[in-house]
Every structure is written in C-alpha cells, then in structure tokens.
Design a protein around this motif. Structure first.
Motif, PDB file in Angstrom:
ATOM      1  N   ALA A 205       0.856  -1.191   0.000  1.00 28.87           N
ATOM      2  CA  ALA A 205       0.000   0.000   0.000  1.00 28.87           C
ATOM      3  C   ALA A 205       0.887   1.235   0.000  1.00 28.87           C
ATOM      4  N   GLU A 206       0.756   2.058  -1.031  1.00 36.20           N
ATOM      5  CA  GLU A 206       1.467   3.335  -1.095  1.00 36.20           C
ATOM      6  C   GLU A 206       0.724   4.234  -2.069  1.00 36.20           C
ATOM      7  N   TYR A 207       0.442   5.463  -1.634  1.00 41.84           N
ATOM      8  CA  TYR A 207      -0.455   6.336  -2.387  1.00 41.84           C
ATOM      9  C   TYR A 207       0.266   7.580  -2.929  1.00 41.84           C
ATOM     10  N   GLY A 208      -0.219   8.072  -4.068  1.00 44.07           N
ATOM     11  CA  GLY A 208       0.250   9.335  -4.615  1.00 44.07           C
ATOM     12  C   GLY A 208       1.652   9.318  -5.162  1.00 44.07           C
ATOM     13  N   VAL A 209       2.139   8.148  -5.586  1.00 48.46           N
ATOM     14  CA  VAL A 209       3.473   8.040  -6.156  1.00 48.46           C
ATOM     15  C   VAL A 209       3.375   7.370  -7.526  1.00 48.46           C
ATOM     16  N   ALA A 210       4.387   7.607  -8.353  1.00 45.27           N
ATOM     17  CA  ALA A 210       4.383   7.028  -9.693  1.00 45.27           C
ATOM     18  C   ALA A 210       4.728   5.547  -9.672  1.00 45.27           C
ATOM     19  N   GLU A 211       5.479   5.118  -8.643  1.00 43.56           N
ATOM     20  CA  GLU A 211       5.850   3.713  -8.511  1.00 43.56           C
ATOM     21  C   GLU A 211       6.001   3.387  -7.036  1.00 43.56           C
ATOM     22  N   ALA A 212       5.483   2.244  -6.640  1.00 41.15           N
ATOM     23  CA  ALA A 212       5.554   1.837  -5.238  1.00 41.15           C
ATOM     24  C   ALA A 212       6.962   1.393  -4.865  1.00 41.15           C
ATOM     25  N   LYS A 213       7.397   1.760  -3.667  1.00 35.07           N
ATOM     26  CA  LYS A 213       8.680   1.275  -3.137  1.00 35.07           C
ATOM     27  C   LYS A 213       8.459  -0.103  -2.530  1.00 35.07           C
ATOM     28  N   THR A 214       9.516  -0.895  -2.560  1.00 33.84           N
ATOM     29  CA  THR A 214       9.438  -2.248  -2.017  1.00 33.84           C
ATOM     30  C   THR A 214      10.118  -2.306  -0.656  1.00 33.84           C
ATOM     31  N   PRO A 215       9.456  -2.845   0.375  1.00 34.26           N
ATOM     32  CA  PRO A 215      10.084  -2.979   1.692  1.00 34.26           C
ATOM     33  C   PRO A 215      11.341  -3.848   1.627  1.00 34.26           C
ATOM     34  N   LEU A 216      12.200  -3.699   2.622  1.00 34.02           N
ATOM     35  CA  LEU A 216      13.495  -4.378   2.633  1.00 34.02           C
ATOM     36  C   LEU A 216      13.374  -5.890   2.499  1.00 34.02           C
ATOM     37  N   THR A 217      12.423  -6.484   3.196  1.00 31.86           N
ATOM     38  CA  THR A 217      12.288  -7.939   3.164  1.00 31.86           C
ATOM     39  C   THR A 217      12.012  -8.464   1.770  1.00 31.86           C
TER      40      THR A 217
END
Length: 256
Positions: A205-217
């Motif tokens: 879940a990530e809003y208002g961005v062009a591409e979601a970031k991936t958590p470290l795991t």
C-alpha cells in the motif's frame, strides 16, 4: 470497455474516508474539496501506464455498503478483495453478501484477514478459515493484512513473527494455497524484517506516487499487487474503495 484514462478519471471523486481495513467501527464520510496532495495523486495515477499484463482491482469492506458487482465488472475491474475477518472473533458484516455476489459477477474474488496481536495466530487463522470455508480455482489467494492497527500494546518482535508465521502456515495447510501479505513500507520495515516473510507474495500500500517502493524484506522479489489509492469511486458502489493493480498477469496470481 472504457480505456484506461477514462477509467481512472471515472473512479476518482472529491471524497475522503478512513482506510476501511484499519478499523471495525464505522467512520463518517465527509465531502471535501480535493487537496493539493490529492490533486497530485490523481495526476500521478493518470500518468502511470497500465501494461497489458496488469489487471485492475478493488478491495472493500462493510464501509462501502451494498455493492453492485455487475457494474464493478463492467468498469473493467477483474479482481476484488473483501474483508472477511479481524482478530479472533470479528466477521465483517458485508462479507457473506460480497463473497457470493463477487462470484456471481464473475470477478476473481479474494478474502482478507486483519491481524491483531490481541490473540494468537493459530486462533485467528482458524477463525478466518471457518468463515470463508474454502477457496476454489480461479479465485485469489487469501490475504493477511498487517499494518499499524495490528499492534495492540507491546509485543516481542520474535513472538510477533512466530504468531504471524503460524497464521500463514495454518491457512496455507488448511486451504491449500499460499497466502499473500498486505502491508505498507513503514510497518514492513519496522515489524516484518524476517526473510521468511519473503516466501509470500507482497501486496504493498502506497499512495500518490508514480511507482511503489518495495520494503526491505521483499527487495529482491518486488510486489505482486499495489494498492495505489485509498480514495476513489466507481460506478456500482456507494462508499470510496481502495484501488489496486497487479504487477503480473492476473492468471499467475489466481488459484490453480
């Protein structure tokens, strides 16, 4: 079918609601003019290309009220998740209705459980399984929702990991399909630093961005589903819904 730009413009409206999966209580809907941040969010969605391999979906709970799933299907939504359970005893009041009507509308359906540290993973897994009963070919894998609201009081990190892994293991064994983990970056990078979680596909879940970031795991694996806006409306539903996109062809996520 509508083209992609028309779809995105049709689903975004000037309304705001608390994210449905964060609480079992009702929250009032307030009619608001879009903020600058929300305007940027809309622009970001409009400029984000949807590849042919990707699929559009939504996720709902009792907050949306009665949903016309045939209208949802007509708006190019091909998969959907509905909240089933939370903690050890709660069942979403719209789950059974949504569950049957999603199938009737020929939408690839899935159910999710909102995890709470107030009870152990085993008990919560059995509660979820007893509620949804079974999953079938063509449906979406079950989802475990892990976020800030999941943590009640204090808990040792290793114990939290053991309980969450217990839920995941029991659900996979009983339903015959590996669950998906839903989370966001702040929570994942604080509470889900464990290589065993990377064995499960990620719904970020990530809003208002062009591409979601991936958590470290999941840095070496990436995400499979992205919940990219929590504020949106499409024909066929009453309240605002979360809008999702897959990173792979839908059939690769569906239960075989």
């Amino acid at each position: 079918m509508k083209n992609r730009n028309t779809l995105i413009h049709s689903i975004v409206v000037i309304a705001a609601i608390l994210l449905s999966s964060c609480s079992t209580g009702e929250a009032p809907v307030k009619e608001l003019a879009p903020s600058k941040a929300e305007t940027k969010e809309i622009a970001a969605l409009d400029s984000t290309p949807v590849a042919v391999k990707q699929a559009l979906g939504i996720d709902v709970s009792h907050f949306q009220g009665a949903v016309d799933w045939d209208e949802i299907k007509a708006n190019n939504i091909t998969f959907a998740y509905t909240k089933a359970t939370q903690g050890a005893t709660y069942i979403d009041s719209k789950f059974h209705q949504n569950w049957s009507e999603m199938a009737a509308a020929n939408i690839a359906r899935g159910a999710y459980h909102f995890y709470s540290t107030e009870s152990d993973g085993n008990t919560q897994a059995e509660h979820f399984i007893n509620t949804i009963k079974e999953v079938k070919a063509g449906e979406m894998p079950p989802v475990l929702d892990l976020e800030q609201g999941s943590i009640k009081g204090t808990i040792a990190m290793n114990q939290f990991h053991l309980e969450v892994l217990s839920w995941l293991t029991i659900v996979e064994a009983k339903l015959g399909v590996k669950p998906i983990i839903y989370t966001n970056n702040p929570f994942a990078n604080q509470y889900l630093i464990n290589e065993k979680f990377a064995d499960y596909s990620l719904w970020i879940a990530e809003y208002g961005v062009a591409e979601a970031k991936t958590p470290l795991t999941w840095k070496d694996k990436g995400w499979s589903i992205w919940q990219r806006t929590e504020r949106g409306n499409i024909e066929g539903e009453i309240g605002n819904v979360d809008h999702d996109i897959t990173n792979v062809a839908l059939h690769t996520l569906q239960i075989k």
